[in-house]
Structure formats: structure tokens, C-alpha cells
Write an enzyme that holds these catalytic residues in place. Structure first.
Site, PDB file in Angstrom:
ATOM      1  N   TYR A  80      46.797  39.713  41.229  1.00 53.07           N
ATOM      2  CA  TYR A  80      45.517  40.156  40.773  1.00 53.07           C
ATOM      3  C   TYR A  80      44.479  40.039  41.864  1.00 53.07           C
ATOM      4  O   TYR A  80      44.508  39.398  42.685  1.00 53.07           O
ATOM      5  CB  TYR A  80      45.153  39.344  39.330  1.00 53.07           C
ATOM      6  CG  TYR A  80      44.862  37.965  39.728  1.00 53.07           C
ATOM      7  CD1 TYR A  80      43.521  37.364  39.791  1.00 53.07           C
ATOM      8  CD2 TYR A  80      46.025  36.819  39.722  1.00 53.07           C
ATOM      9  CE1 TYR A  80      43.343  36.218  40.089  1.00 53.07           C
ATOM     10  CE2 TYR A  80      45.662  35.668  39.827  1.00 53.07           C
ATOM     11  CZ  TYR A  80      44.322  35.111  39.975  1.00 53.07           C
ATOM     12  OH  TYR A  80      43.971  33.929  40.285  1.00 53.07           O
ATOM     13  N   CYS A  81      43.473  40.575  41.471  1.00 52.35           N
ATOM     14  CA  CYS A  81      42.092  40.501  42.323  1.00 52.35           C
ATOM     15  C   CYS A  81      40.934  40.456  41.546  1.00 52.35           C
ATOM     16  O   CYS A  81      41.071  39.892  40.319  1.00 52.35           O
ATOM     17  CB  CYS A  81      42.149  41.665  43.540  1.00 52.35           C
ATOM     18  SG  CYS A  81      41.745  43.163  42.800  1.00 52.35           S
ATOM     19  N   LYS A  82      39.786  40.834  42.111  1.00 47.74           N
ATOM     20  CA  LYS A  82      38.546  40.684  41.216  1.00 47.74           C
ATOM     21  C   LYS A  82      38.478  41.725  40.250  1.00 47.74           C
ATOM     22  O   LYS A  82      38.505  41.659  39.109  1.00 47.74           O
ATOM     23  CB  LYS A  82      37.202  40.753  42.181  1.00 47.74           C
ATOM     24  CG  LYS A  82      35.892  40.654  41.481  1.00 47.74           C
ATOM     25  CD  LYS A  82      34.793  40.930  42.338  1.00 47.74           C
ATOM     26  CE  LYS A  82      33.532  40.377  41.807  1.00 47.74           C
ATOM     27  NZ  LYS A  82      32.389  40.662  42.538  1.00 47.74           N
ATOM     28  N   ILE A 109      40.544  40.074  37.580  1.00 54.54           N
ATOM     29  CA  ILE A 109      40.277  38.716  36.673  1.00 54.54           C
ATOM     30  C   ILE A 109      38.976  38.780  36.188  1.00 54.54           C
ATOM     31  O   ILE A 109      38.744  38.225  35.108  1.00 54.54           O
ATOM     32  CB  ILE A 109      40.108  37.467  37.981  1.00 54.54           C
ATOM     33  CG1 ILE A 109      39.977  36.277  37.174  1.00 54.54           C
ATOM     34  CG2 ILE A 109      38.806  37.561  38.766  1.00 54.54           C
ATOM     35  CD1 ILE A 109      40.540  35.063  38.017  1.00 54.54           C
TER      36      ILE A 109
END
Length: 113
Positions: A80-82, A109
């Protein structure tokens, strides 16, 4: 390569080891399990808050490939990332590197909480 594949491409979803999961699916699959959970945001973003148990491998780091080569390609990897952009790019890189099961958090996220 078949003539069908040549003419129409072979981009079937089933052929890709990447699965995009909703926040609910992602949470359910990583909860109480020993998984390879990777946050590909910057260290500053990671320190500001991350999913418990995640390892930080910065997408922009020069050591990105080296760090991913330390992981087990046979075990599922959850990334995952932003917002989902860096993790999608990461998922594609991991598929090219031979990872078998890649799970990407839909919307990053920001969508998880």
C-alpha cells in the site's frame, strides 16, 4: 503464442498475479496473520502513521529493488501507499520480478481508516 493472443493480446485478469483489494478485504486478509506487508511511502509518511506490522520500503529509494529481492516471491505480498498510485506501480514491478501473489490496497492508506 497463439494467433488469438497475437491479434487480441493476452491481458486476461486471471493471468496477472496482482489483486486489488477493498480496504475491508485487505484488512481481513492481513489481520492476525504473518504476511509480507509493505508500505511503499517515504520514511516521513511511514513515521506519520502506518498499518501495524508493515515494513517500509520507499518507492523512491535507490534501494527499492534490493529490498524487494529480500522478500519471499512464493509468499503473498500486501502493498500500500498513500492513494494507490505508487503501490500500483510497485505491484507491476513485483509481477515482472516473479512474485506470485500481490495484493494492492485500493485507494491506499487514505481509503483504509
Amino acid at each position: 503464442m497463439s494467433i488469438f493472443s497475437f491479434l487480441f493480446g493476452n491481458n486476461s485478469v486471471q493471468d496477472k498475479p496482482i489483486k486489488v483489494l477493498s480496504p475491508e478485504e485487505f484488512k481481513a486478509q492481513i489481520q492476525d496473520k504473518d504476511v509480507q506487508l509493505i508500505d511503499v511511502r517515504t520514511p516521513a509518511e511511514f513515521e506519520a502513521g502506518h498499518i501495524e506490522g508493515a515494513k517500509n520500503i520507499d518507492f523512491f529509494s535507490g534501494k527499492f529493488n534490493v529490498e524487494f529481492d529480500k522478500l519471499d516471491k512464493e509468499k503473498p505480498v500486501y502493498i500500500y501507499c498513500k492513494s494507490g498510485n505508487r503501490s500500483r506501480q510497485t505491484a507491476n514491478k513485483l509481477a515482472e520480478r516473479g512474485f506470485k501473489d500481490i495484493y494492492d490496497l485500493e485507494g491506499g492508506i487514505l481509503n483504509y481508516k
